[in-house]
Enzyme design. Structure first.
Site, PDB file in Angstrom:
ATOM      1  N   GLY A  29       1.020  -1.349   0.076  1.00 50.14           N
ATOM      2  CA  GLY A  29       0.147   0.082   0.136  1.00 50.14           C
ATOM      3  C   GLY A  29       0.706   1.256  -0.029  1.00 50.14           C
ATOM      4  O   GLY A  29       2.098   0.846   0.280  1.00 50.14           O
ATOM      5  N   CYS A  80       5.018  -6.473   1.631  1.00 52.43           N
ATOM      6  CA  CYS A  80       5.142  -4.843   1.643  1.00 52.43           C
ATOM      7  C   CYS A  80       4.702  -4.383   2.912  1.00 52.43           C
ATOM      8  O   CYS A  80       5.804  -4.398   4.176  1.00 52.43           O
ATOM      9  CB  CYS A  80       5.762  -4.122   0.044  1.00 52.43           C
ATOM     10  SG  CYS A  80       6.561  -2.349   0.289  1.00 52.43           S
ATOM     11  N   TYR A  81       3.830  -3.314   2.460  1.00 47.52           N
ATOM     12  CA  TYR A  81       3.218  -2.607   4.034  1.00 47.52           C
ATOM     13  C   TYR A  81       2.489  -3.740   4.480  1.00 47.52           C
ATOM     14  O   TYR A  81       2.953  -2.849   5.459  1.00 47.52           O
ATOM     15  CB  TYR A  81       1.774  -2.317   2.827  1.00 47.52           C
ATOM     16  CG  TYR A  81       1.127  -0.941   4.532  1.00 47.52           C
ATOM     17  CD1 TYR A  81       1.711  -0.185   4.357  1.00 47.52           C
ATOM     18  CD2 TYR A  81       0.263  -1.587   4.377  1.00 47.52           C
ATOM     19  CE1 TYR A  81       0.462   0.530   5.437  1.00 47.52           C
ATOM     20  CE2 TYR A  81      -0.885  -1.265   5.175  1.00 47.52           C
ATOM     21  CZ  TYR A  81      -0.415   0.284   5.819  1.00 47.52           C
ATOM     22  OH  TYR A  81      -0.541   0.539   6.823  1.00 47.52           O
ATOM     23  N   HIS A 110       7.938  -7.509  -3.662  1.00 48.87           N
ATOM     24  CA  HIS A 110       6.663  -8.014  -4.764  1.00 48.87           C
ATOM     25  C   HIS A 110       6.944  -9.351  -5.397  1.00 48.87           C
ATOM     26  O   HIS A 110       7.687  -9.039  -5.858  1.00 48.87           O
ATOM     27  CB  HIS A 110       6.710  -6.812  -5.331  1.00 48.87           C
ATOM     28  CG  HIS A 110       5.828  -5.142  -4.347  1.00 48.87           C
ATOM     29  ND1 HIS A 110       4.405  -5.725  -4.338  1.00 48.87           N
ATOM     30  CD2 HIS A 110       6.458  -4.035  -4.108  1.00 48.87           C
ATOM     31  CE1 HIS A 110       4.875  -3.960  -3.426  1.00 48.87           C
ATOM     32  NE2 HIS A 110       5.750  -3.729  -3.313  1.00 48.87           N
ATOM     33  N   GLU A 137       4.907 -10.966  -6.201  1.00 45.80           N
ATOM     34  CA  GLU A 137       3.834 -10.397  -7.832  1.00 45.80           C
ATOM     35  C   GLU A 137       4.163  -9.927  -9.226  1.00 45.80           C
ATOM     36  O   GLU A 137       3.887 -10.199 -10.086  1.00 45.80           O
ATOM     37  CB  GLU A 137       2.481 -10.309  -7.462  1.00 45.80           C
ATOM     38  CG  GLU A 137       2.313  -8.390  -6.958  1.00 45.80           C
ATOM     39  CD  GLU A 137       3.084  -7.809  -5.648  1.00 45.80           C
ATOM     40  OE1 GLU A 137       3.627  -8.891  -5.289  1.00 45.80           O
ATOM     41  OE2 GLU A 137       3.119  -6.734  -5.387  1.00 45.80           O
ATOM     42  N   ASP A 175     -15.938  -9.107 -23.284  1.00 48.95           N
ATOM     43  CA  ASP A 175     -16.864  -9.174 -22.949  1.00 48.95           C
ATOM     44  C   ASP A 175     -17.761  -9.776 -23.248  1.00 48.95           C
ATOM     45  O   ASP A 175     -18.958 -10.667 -21.720  1.00 48.95           O
ATOM     46  CB  ASP A 175     -16.836  -7.827 -21.819  1.00 48.95           C
ATOM     47  CG  ASP A 175     -14.670  -7.371 -21.301  1.00 48.95           C
ATOM     48  OD1 ASP A 175     -14.233  -8.512 -22.035  1.00 48.95           O
ATOM     49  OD2 ASP A 175     -14.732  -6.334 -20.986  1.00 48.95           O
ATOM     50  N   LYS A 205      -9.693  -9.874 -17.422  1.00 48.25           N
ATOM     51  CA  LYS A 205      -9.478  -9.833 -18.526  1.00 48.25           C
ATOM     52  C   LYS A 205      -9.150 -11.436 -19.253  1.00 48.25           C
ATOM     53  O   LYS A 205      -9.307 -11.266 -20.011  1.00 48.25           O
ATOM     54  CB  LYS A 205      -8.859  -8.738 -18.658  1.00 48.25           C
ATOM     55  CG  LYS A 205      -9.398  -8.351 -20.352  1.00 48.25           C
ATOM     56  CD  LYS A 205     -10.253  -7.531 -20.507  1.00 48.25           C
ATOM     57  CE  LYS A 205     -10.606  -7.303 -22.159  1.00 48.25           C
ATOM     58  NZ  LYS A 205     -11.791  -6.473 -21.919  1.00 48.25           N
TER      59      LYS A 205
END
Ligand code: XMP
Length: 509
Positions: free
Chosen positions: A53, A80-81, A167, A169, A225, A365
């Site tokens: 964050g 992290c945060y 991170h 990710e 979509d 997506k």
């Protein structure tokens, strides 16, 4: 199905954590940080991740998580945060300032932990923090540190709490996926059972159960979509689905015909509504970008309402809402400034008295594209470049007239035709032409011309939030410019847009 709950403390990477977890075939969902403990428990998580964050844990209104989180008997990973928050909540010390680290750095792993099983002891990671941990909380052991001596990972194995200062990710962190995989499978003992094929089956059943014997209507835009949502729903309830395709007069060259042809092949019952005149007369004389967008949104609602009224027995409205839309509208962007008013097919009135059917509301997506593939949708639909709801109106700068739209359509068609032949075309997010309300002097044959300018825009992007301009080969640009000036009356000059987003946006209006 095993589930990982991700508590969002506002990081730009939160959605990325959720996607990485799903790529490892474990279902994940994002909840806001201030959700109640009961809500978290009701999701029956087999692991909890606290995201990064932008704030400092010592800020007055900094995000926090319920205290009871650590007593649920469910492993917790702070990123992290999240790691700093855990440290502060469990009695350690976090300091602001001096050891800022942004971007690439190297860490060395010292401790032995299931989190780092099978991973080298020295590797590159991606950091993004201003605060750092001065002293770990009681019960925690350090697992890794950065070259600057800052704790990079920690664990309290007994209580089932882990922390990563970097991170895992983001792609720049080497072995990030392996670390997340270790958390999911070695720490949380998750089963890799999130499977889109199964999801399609269970969602088909759910649509059947929800809709019962009623009818459903939906607005098709030609995009990925709404197309996937419609095909999935048709699979569940067959011909009790009616689709409306509204031509707002702002589509590209031959677009309405091509889209309708594609839908025919998908066996969808599509009703074509040509509202071009209504849209163009509402837009007549309007040059302000925001007014254009508002008018188009409102006109769409009126047109759709009128068309939908002829399906009186419909009980449901199908929409192609995706998971990021739900997250964004649910708890993000509270203070975000409006850059552009987006109008999608989704912006329909609340008083339509139809139940909302949103079968894709759990998917990202890329998962929608994969679902589309499973359902047999053709690649032409699945790989279509995004096209904004307000269509060519936001690319025809200045006044929108049928003649100027025709000019833009031709120029846009030529550019897309030329660039589509390029081997790197599949990597392009969007490529299009813009018509500028600027006249310049030219010479054709022996005659002076005084005509408008076309600008070419080609961008690469992952999500439309940021973008860079594509370095299109000169010969493609050259052919495009020559063809536009020769073949499109009304244009005598072609310019290339070489700005990224930010500071520009992708569309010109
Ligand atoms: P901007 O111009 O804001 O665009 O950088 C980011 C992405 O969003 C698309 N876009 C829209 N899509 N309705 C849509 O469905 C809209 O009103 C709209 N405005 C922009 C744009 O094409 C790009 O991919």
């Amino acid at each position: 199905m095993d589930n990982i709950v991700i508590l969002d403390c506002g990081s730009q990477f939160t959605q990325l954590i959720a996607r990485r977890v799903r790529e490892l075939k474990v279902h994940s969902e994002i909840l806001p940080w201030d959700v109640s403990l009961g809500e978290i428990e009701s999701r029956k998580p087999c692991g909890i991740i606290i995201s990064g964050g932008p704030m400092s844990v010592s800020d007055e209104d900094a995000p926090s998580v319920p205290e009871g989180l650590f007593s649920l008997g469910v492993p917790v990973l702070g990123v992290c945060y999240g790691m700093q928050l855990i440290t502060r909540m469990r009695g350690g010390r976090v300091t602001s300032g001096k050891a800022r680290e942004y971007g690439r750095t190297e860490i060395s792993v010292s401790g032995k932990s299931p989190l780092f099983e099978g991973i080298p002891s020295f590797f590159e990671v991606w950091m993004s923090h201003a605060d750092h941990i001065e002293e770990l909380a009681p019960g925690f052991t350090p697992l890794a540190e950065t070259s600057g001596g800052v704790p990079a990972a920690m664990e309290d194995a007994e209580k089932g709490i882990w922390g990563l200062q970097f991170h895992p990710e983001v792609v720049h962190t080497r072995f990030g996926t392996e670390i997340l995989s270790n958390f999911l499978f070695r720490v949380c003992s998750c089963s890799p059972d999130w499977d889109l094929g199964d999801w399609v089956e269970s969602m088909t059943e759910e649509i059947r159960r929800k809709v019962g014997e009623e009818r459903v209507i939906c607005g098709l835009s030609g995009g990925v979509d709404s197309s996937v949502a419609a095909v999935l729903t048709a699979r569940a309830i067959g011909d009790r689905l009616d689709c409306l395709f509204v031509n707002n007069g702002l589509l590209r060259l031959n677009e309405a015909e091509e889209v309708l042809e594609q839908y025919k092949k998908l066996n969808l019952r599509v009703h074509y509504v040509d509202a071009s005149e209504q849209f163009l007369s509402a837009l007549s004389g309007v040059t302000d970008p925001e007014r254009k967008r508002k008018i188009i949104g409102e006109t769409f609602i009126r047109v759709f309402e009128k068309a939908a009224a002829s399906f009186q027995d419909a009980g449901w409205l199908l929409q192609g809402t995706l998971y990021p839309d739900i997250i964004e509208s649910g708890f993000k962007g509270k203070n975000a400034s409006v850059i552009k008013s987006h109008h999608n097919v989704g912006g329909l009135p609340e008083d339509m008295k139809l139940n909302l059917l949103e079968p894709l509301r759990d998917l990202f997506k890329d998962e929608v594209r994969r679902t589309g593939r499973l359902l047999g949708l053709p690649e032409e639909i699945l790989s279509r470049q995004p096209f904004p709801g307000p269509g060519l109106a936001v690319r025809c700068l200045g006044e929108i007239t049928p003649e100027r739209l025709e000019t833009l359509r031709k120029a846009d068609w030529i550019f897309r035709e030329e660039i589509a032949a390029w081997e790197n075309y599949p990597e392009i997010w969007q490529a299009f032409a813009v018509l500028l309300p600027v006249k310049t002097v030219g010479v054709m044959g022996d005659c002076r011309t005084y005509s408008e300018v076309a600008a070419l825009r080609a961008v690469e992007s992952h999500d439309g939030m940021t973008a860079d301009w594509v370095r299109v080969p000169y010969d493609i640009l050259d052919r495009t410019a020559r063809r536009i000036c020769n073949e499109v009356p009304g244009i005598n000059r072609v310019a290339l847009d070489v700005t990224s987003k930010p500071p520009s946006t992708i569309e010109w209006e």
